[in-house]
Design a protein around this motif. Structure first.
Motif, PDB file in Angstrom:
ATOM      1  N   ASN A 111       0.824  -1.215   0.000  1.00 12.87           N
ATOM      2  CA  ASN A 111       0.000   0.000   0.000  1.00 12.87           C
ATOM      3  C   ASN A 111       0.854   1.259   0.000  1.00 12.87           C
ATOM      4  O   ASN A 111       0.512   2.247  -0.660  1.00 12.87           O
ATOM      5  CB  ASN A 111      -0.929   0.030   1.218  1.00 12.87           C
ATOM      6  CG  ASN A 111      -2.158  -0.797   0.999  1.00 12.87           C
ATOM      7  OD1 ASN A 111      -2.750  -0.748  -0.071  1.00 12.87           O
ATOM      8  ND2 ASN A 111      -2.537  -1.563   1.990  1.00 12.87           N
ATOM      9  N   THR A 112       1.932   1.221   0.737  1.00 16.49           N
ATOM     10  CA  THR A 112       2.775   2.408   0.840  1.00 16.49           C
ATOM     11  C   THR A 112       3.617   2.590  -0.424  1.00 16.49           C
ATOM     12  O   THR A 112       3.731   3.697  -0.949  1.00 16.49           O
ATOM     13  CB  THR A 112       3.673   2.308   2.083  1.00 16.49           C
ATOM     14  OG1 THR A 112       2.844   2.031   3.223  1.00 16.49           O
ATOM     15  CG2 THR A 112       4.425   3.590   2.330  1.00 16.49           C
ATOM     16  N   TYR A 113       4.187   1.495  -0.939  1.00 14.97           N
ATOM     17  CA  TYR A 113       5.028   1.529  -2.145  1.00 14.97           C
ATOM     18  C   TYR A 113       4.246   2.049  -3.346  1.00 14.97           C
ATOM     19  O   TYR A 113       4.767   2.778  -4.176  1.00 14.97           O
ATOM     20  CB  TYR A 113       5.561   0.119  -2.397  1.00 14.97           C
ATOM     21  CG  TYR A 113       6.454  -0.056  -3.596  1.00 14.97           C
ATOM     22  CD1 TYR A 113       7.804   0.277  -3.542  1.00 14.97           C
ATOM     23  CD2 TYR A 113       5.962  -0.605  -4.776  1.00 14.97           C
ATOM     24  CE1 TYR A 113       8.632   0.081  -4.639  1.00 14.97           C
ATOM     25  CE2 TYR A 113       6.780  -0.802  -5.867  1.00 14.97           C
ATOM     26  CZ  TYR A 113       8.116  -0.451  -5.790  1.00 14.97           C
ATOM     27  OH  TYR A 113       8.937  -0.651  -6.872  1.00 14.97           O
ATOM     28  N   THR A 114       2.977   1.661  -3.438  1.00 10.80           N
ATOM     29  CA  THR A 114       2.149   2.117  -4.549  1.00 10.80           C
ATOM     30  C   THR A 114       1.487   3.456  -4.255  1.00 10.80           C
ATOM     31  O   THR A 114       0.755   3.974  -5.095  1.00 10.80           O
ATOM     32  CB  THR A 114       1.044   1.087  -4.871  1.00 10.80           C
ATOM     33  OG1 THR A 114       0.238   0.896  -3.696  1.00 10.80           O
ATOM     34  CG2 THR A 114       1.629  -0.229  -5.328  1.00 10.80           C
ATOM     35  N   THR A 115       1.725   3.998  -3.112  1.00 10.81           N
ATOM     36  CA  THR A 115       1.186   5.268  -2.601  1.00 10.81           C
ATOM     37  C   THR A 115      -0.332   5.248  -2.459  1.00 10.81           C
ATOM     38  O   THR A 115      -0.956   6.296  -2.391  1.00 10.81           O
ATOM     39  CB  THR A 115       1.629   6.496  -3.426  1.00 10.81           C
ATOM     40  OG1 THR A 115       1.047   6.456  -4.723  1.00 10.81           O
ATOM     41  CG2 THR A 115       3.136   6.595  -3.527  1.00 10.81           C
ATOM     42  N   LEU A 116      -0.930   4.055  -2.402  1.00 14.01           N
ATOM     43  CA  LEU A 116      -2.367   3.975  -2.140  1.00 14.01           C
ATOM     44  C   LEU A 116      -2.644   4.388  -0.700  1.00 14.01           C
ATOM     45  O   LEU A 116      -3.502   5.206  -0.433  1.00 14.01           O
ATOM     46  CB  LEU A 116      -2.893   2.557  -2.378  1.00 14.01           C
ATOM     47  CG  LEU A 116      -2.933   2.088  -3.818  1.00 14.01           C
ATOM     48  CD1 LEU A 116      -3.356   0.632  -3.892  1.00 14.01           C
ATOM     49  CD2 LEU A 116      -3.853   2.952  -4.644  1.00 14.01           C
ATOM     50  N   GLY A 117      -1.917   3.771   0.225  1.00 10.66           N
ATOM     51  CA  GLY A 117      -1.970   4.155   1.620  1.00 10.66           C
ATOM     52  C   GLY A 117      -3.328   4.055   2.280  1.00 10.66           C
ATOM     53  O   GLY A 117      -3.611   4.809   3.191  1.00 10.66           O
ATOM     54  N   ILE A 134       9.268   4.694   1.834  1.00  8.73           N
ATOM     55  CA  ILE A 134       8.767   3.580   1.006  1.00  8.73           C
ATOM     56  C   ILE A 134       7.982   4.145  -0.179  1.00  8.73           C
ATOM     57  O   ILE A 134       8.145   3.701  -1.317  1.00  8.73           O
ATOM     58  CB  ILE A 134       7.891   2.616   1.833  1.00  8.73           C
ATOM     59  CG1 ILE A 134       8.712   1.919   2.921  1.00  8.73           C
ATOM     60  CG2 ILE A 134       7.235   1.581   0.923  1.00  8.73           C
ATOM     61  CD1 ILE A 134       7.882   1.093   3.903  1.00  8.73           C
ATOM     62  N   ALA A 135       7.129   5.135   0.080  1.00  6.87           N
ATOM     63  CA  ALA A 135       6.352   5.754  -0.995  1.00  6.87           C
ATOM     64  C   ALA A 135       7.265   6.425  -2.023  1.00  6.87           C
ATOM     65  O   ALA A 135       7.032   6.315  -3.234  1.00  6.87           O
ATOM     66  CB  ALA A 135       5.367   6.764  -0.414  1.00  6.87           C
TER      67      ALA A 135
END
Length: 168
Positions: A111-117, A134-135
């Motif tokens: 979630n963080t890597y894809t910036t969905l969060g 990570i983002a």
């Protein structure tokens, strides 16, 4: 000498900076960011080498479907690369003692890597700056992959053009 360092550390500006950017977060996250970039560089080099080699071979007998297969395989390779990088982040969270569950670490890293969060999990106190790093790694690597895809699309289009010219 040690008194001078202690005096500098007591400066209000540095104390405020340390609160905003804790050294442990930045060191851990920055080191992991460098590792992710090295992994991505290696993966992108493999993908572009594969595409260049296959493009040359396909151009000997160009077919539209072969260009499509090359494009699809390239996208799958890049997907695998990004998933591997997410696993590396999750591993660092588990082995760094920040997250106890692999499932939670994988979900948080993804979630963080894809910036969905949109997840509800938050890292332990004192480690909050790892999530933005990570983002940032995801933003860098997705941007890099996007630029590589532009080149791959162009190569595949040249194959399709050659296939069309060959039929005419």
């Amino acid at each position: 000498m040690n008194e001078t360092i202690a005096d500098i550390a007591e400066l209000p500006l540095l104390q405020h900076l340390a609160q905003a950017m804790p050294a442990a977060d930045v060191a851990f996250g920055g080191g992991m960011l460098m590792l992710i970039i090295l992994i991505h560089a290696t993966g992108v080099r493999a993908v572009t080498s594969h595409v260049a080699k296959r493009s040359r071979a396909i151009m000997a007998r160009p077919r539209t479907w072969r260009a499509d297969v090359l494009m699809a395989s390239s996208v799958l390779m890049l997907l695998g690369l990004h998933l591997a990088e997410t696993i590396v982040w999750a591993s660092s969270l588990v082995y760094g003692g920040l997250v106890s569950s692999w499932r939670t670490a994988g979900f948080f890293a993804g979630n963080t890597y894809t910036t969905l969060g949109y997840g509800s999990f938050v890292l332990p106190g004192g480690w909050e700056m790892v999530a933005p790093i990570i983002a940032i790694s995801g933003l860098f690597t997705f941007g890099w992959s996007g630029s590589v895809l532009v080149d791959i699309v162009a190569r595949c289009q040249r194959i399709k053009d050659a296939a069309t010219d060959r039929k005419a």
